[in-house]
Scaffold this motif. Sequence first.
Motif, PDB file in Angstrom:
ATOM      1  N   ILE A  54      51.480  41.096  43.749  1.00  0.00           N
ATOM      2  CA  ILE A  54      50.554  40.261  44.515  1.00  0.00           C
ATOM      3  C   ILE A  54      50.484  38.830  43.989  1.00  0.00           C
ATOM      4  N   LEU A  55      50.390  38.697  42.658  1.00  0.00           N
ATOM      5  CA  LEU A  55      50.160  37.376  42.069  1.00  0.00           C
ATOM      6  C   LEU A  55      51.344  36.835  41.276  1.00  0.00           C
ATOM      7  N   GLY A  56      52.332  37.704  41.000  1.00  0.00           N
ATOM      8  CA  GLY A  56      53.503  37.239  40.266  1.00  0.00           C
ATOM      9  C   GLY A  56      53.367  37.258  38.760  1.00  0.00           C
ATOM     10  N   PHE A  57      52.247  37.787  38.255  1.00  0.00           N
ATOM     11  CA  PHE A  57      52.041  37.882  36.809  1.00  0.00           C
ATOM     12  C   PHE A  57      52.409  39.270  36.299  1.00  0.00           C
ATOM     13  N   ILE A  58      53.014  39.335  35.126  1.00  0.00           N
ATOM     14  CA  ILE A  58      53.182  40.606  34.422  1.00  0.00           C
ATOM     15  C   ILE A  58      51.839  40.922  33.763  1.00  0.00           C
ATOM     16  N   PRO A  59      51.387  42.168  33.800  1.00  0.00           N
ATOM     17  CA  PRO A  59      50.069  42.480  33.244  1.00  0.00           C
ATOM     18  C   PRO A  59      49.811  41.913  31.853  1.00  0.00           C
ATOM     19  N   ARG A  60      50.810  41.963  30.977  1.00  0.00           N
ATOM     20  CA  ARG A  60      50.569  41.497  29.610  1.00  0.00           C
ATOM     21  C   ARG A  60      50.332  39.985  29.539  1.00  0.00           C
ATOM     22  N   GLU A  61      50.699  39.249  30.600  1.00  0.00           N
ATOM     23  CA  GLU A  61      50.401  37.820  30.634  1.00  0.00           C
ATOM     24  C   GLU A  61      48.911  37.569  30.820  1.00  0.00           C
ATOM     25  N   LEU A  62      48.220  38.530  31.397  1.00  0.00           N
ATOM     26  CA  LEU A  62      46.804  38.348  31.720  1.00  0.00           C
ATOM     27  C   LEU A  62      45.871  39.057  30.750  1.00  0.00           C
ATOM     28  N   VAL A  63      46.339  40.136  30.133  1.00  0.00           N
ATOM     29  CA  VAL A  63      45.502  40.876  29.183  1.00  0.00           C
ATOM     30  C   VAL A  63      45.103  39.938  28.048  1.00  0.00           C
ATOM     31  N   GLY A  64      43.799  39.920  27.753  1.00  0.00           N
ATOM     32  CA  GLY A  64      43.267  39.041  26.718  1.00  0.00           C
ATOM     33  C   GLY A  64      42.645  37.778  27.272  1.00  0.00           C
ATOM     34  N   LYS A  65      42.925  37.463  28.548  1.00  0.00           N
ATOM     35  CA  LYS A  65      42.328  36.287  29.171  1.00  0.00           C
ATOM     36  C   LYS A  65      41.004  36.668  29.832  1.00  0.00           C
ATOM     37  N   SER A  66      40.094  35.720  29.909  1.00  0.00           N
ATOM     38  CA  SER A  66      38.831  35.954  30.599  1.00  0.00           C
ATOM     39  C   SER A  66      39.090  36.143  32.083  1.00  0.00           C
ATOM     40  N   ILE A  67      38.400  37.083  32.670  1.00  0.00           N
ATOM     41  CA  ILE A  67      38.557  37.311  34.113  1.00  0.00           C
ATOM     42  C   ILE A  67      38.082  36.096  34.899  1.00  0.00           C
ATOM     43  N   LEU A  68      37.167  35.303  34.295  1.00  0.00           N
ATOM     44  CA  LEU A  68      36.687  34.093  34.950  1.00  0.00           C
ATOM     45  C   LEU A  68      37.629  32.919  34.746  1.00  0.00           C
ATOM     46  N   GLU A  69      38.596  33.090  33.867  1.00  0.00           N
ATOM     47  CA  GLU A  69      39.682  32.117  33.752  1.00  0.00           C
ATOM     48  C   GLU A  69      40.730  32.407  34.824  1.00  0.00           C
ATOM     49  N   LEU A  70      40.822  33.684  35.185  1.00  0.00           N
ATOM     50  CA  LEU A  70      41.780  34.101  36.213  1.00  0.00           C
ATOM     51  C   LEU A  70      41.312  33.707  37.605  1.00  0.00           C
ATOM     52  N   GLY A  71      39.993  33.822  37.863  1.00  0.00           N
ATOM     53  CA  GLY A  71      39.481  33.525  39.194  1.00  0.00           C
ATOM     54  C   GLY A  71      38.016  33.165  39.174  1.00  0.00           C
ATOM     55  N   THR A  72      37.475  32.862  40.368  1.00  0.00           N
ATOM     56  CA  THR A  72      36.074  32.470  40.499  1.00  0.00           C
ATOM     57  C   THR A  72      35.449  33.159  41.704  1.00  0.00           C
ATOM     58  N   PHE A  73      34.159  33.463  41.610  1.00  0.00           N
ATOM     59  CA  PHE A  73      33.417  33.991  42.745  1.00  0.00           C
ATOM     60  C   PHE A  73      33.139  32.865  43.733  1.00  0.00           C
ATOM     61  N   GLU A  74      33.273  33.174  45.021  1.00  0.00           N
ATOM     62  CA  GLU A  74      33.012  32.162  46.040  1.00  0.00           C
ATOM     63  C   GLU A  74      31.545  31.774  46.081  1.00  0.00           C
ATOM     64  N   ASP A  75      30.670  32.747  45.829  1.00  0.00           N
ATOM     65  CA  ASP A  75      29.238  32.516  46.012  1.00  0.00           C
ATOM     66  C   ASP A  75      28.464  32.520  44.698  1.00  0.00           C
ATOM     67  N   GLU A  76      29.150  32.221  43.603  1.00  0.00           N
ATOM     68  CA  GLU A  76      28.497  32.265  42.294  1.00  0.00           C
ATOM     69  C   GLU A  76      28.997  31.106  41.443  1.00  0.00           C
ATOM     70  N   GLY A  77      28.075  30.414  40.801  1.00  0.00           N
ATOM     71  CA  GLY A  77      28.446  29.311  39.934  1.00  0.00           C
ATOM     72  C   GLY A  77      28.949  29.810  38.589  1.00  0.00           C
ATOM     73  N   PRO A  78      29.599  28.948  37.798  1.00  0.00           N
ATOM     74  CA  PRO A  78      30.151  29.357  36.503  1.00  0.00           C
ATOM     75  C   PRO A  78      29.092  29.824  35.502  1.00  0.00           C
ATOM     76  N   GLU A  79      27.856  29.309  35.631  1.00  0.00           N
ATOM     77  CA  GLU A  79      26.812  29.708  34.690  1.00  0.00           C
ATOM     78  C   GLU A  79      26.323  31.130  34.947  1.00  0.00           C
ATOM     79  N   SER A  80      26.188  31.505  36.212  1.00  0.00           N
ATOM     80  CA  SER A  80      25.634  32.818  36.551  1.00  0.00           C
ATOM     81  C   SER A  80      26.707  33.893  36.733  1.00  0.00           C
ATOM     82  N   ALA A  81      27.969  33.492  36.858  1.00  0.00           N
ATOM     83  CA  ALA A  81      29.038  34.467  37.105  1.00  0.00           C
ATOM     84  C   ALA A  81      29.122  35.578  36.064  1.00  0.00           C
ATOM     85  N   PRO A  82      28.994  35.285  34.747  1.00  0.00           N
ATOM     86  CA  PRO A  82      29.097  36.371  33.761  1.00  0.00           C
ATOM     87  C   PRO A  82      28.078  37.487  33.968  1.00  0.00           C
ATOM     88  N   LYS A  83      26.910  37.154  34.532  1.00  0.00           N
ATOM     89  CA  LYS A  83      25.869  38.162  34.747  1.00  0.00           C
ATOM     90  C   LYS A  83      26.276  39.179  35.807  1.00  0.00           C
TER      91      LYS A  83
END
Length: 208
Positions: free
Chosen positions: A49-78
């Motif tokens: 789907i995205l062209g990444f090998i899983p090990r390229e993404l493991v260890g990265k923050s999920i919020l570094e990978l993407g963003t919620f459409e309806d949530e700001g960066p401050e509240s997203a972790p909650k």
Amino acid sequence: LTSLIVPYQARIVELEQRLEDLTRLVSDLVWDIDPDLRLSYISERVFDILGFIPRELVGKSILELGTFEDEGPESAPKVFRQAFRNRRFVILDKQSRAHTFRISGIPVFDLKTGTYLGARGTADDDTDRRTAEQALREGERRYRMLVERSPHAMLVVEGRAVRFANAAAATLFGAATTEQLIGLDPSLLVDPSNREKFALVRTGHIAT
């Protein structure tokens, strides 16, 4: 001892493969994050789907990978500390093309201490469907604009009431606005000498 361990290891590999096969059927992506929101697992379909090998993404923050459409960066972790379903999540693939996912997840806590351990969930690529919906809405908008601006009078009639009229129809029937025609019995817009014929046409008793 080795003869006892090997069958168990083979069984574990088999179960892991079964789980991977099931996750492919259930969702486009399956993911796991640790308490710091770093990916500890993401299913292999991420490459398709995205062209990444899983090990390229493991260890990265999920919020570094993407963003919620309806949530700001401050509240997203909650979001990941409670169960959620079908939230819009935008991820850029390896070619920097945006994909919109419907992401769902549940938090994971230590059963004894209640310590937050992270979250796990699924994500379905909704990009094609959403693109199609946007194209449909744009097509409907353009069609409506053409009808509204047409120099020819146009009415949409349902049952015994006008449901839509364009500006040319308002001009033709002497209405100040198109809204004045909405809800009217269309027979009232017909010349009195032709109303009987109009009624027969509308009921299908004679052809137009």
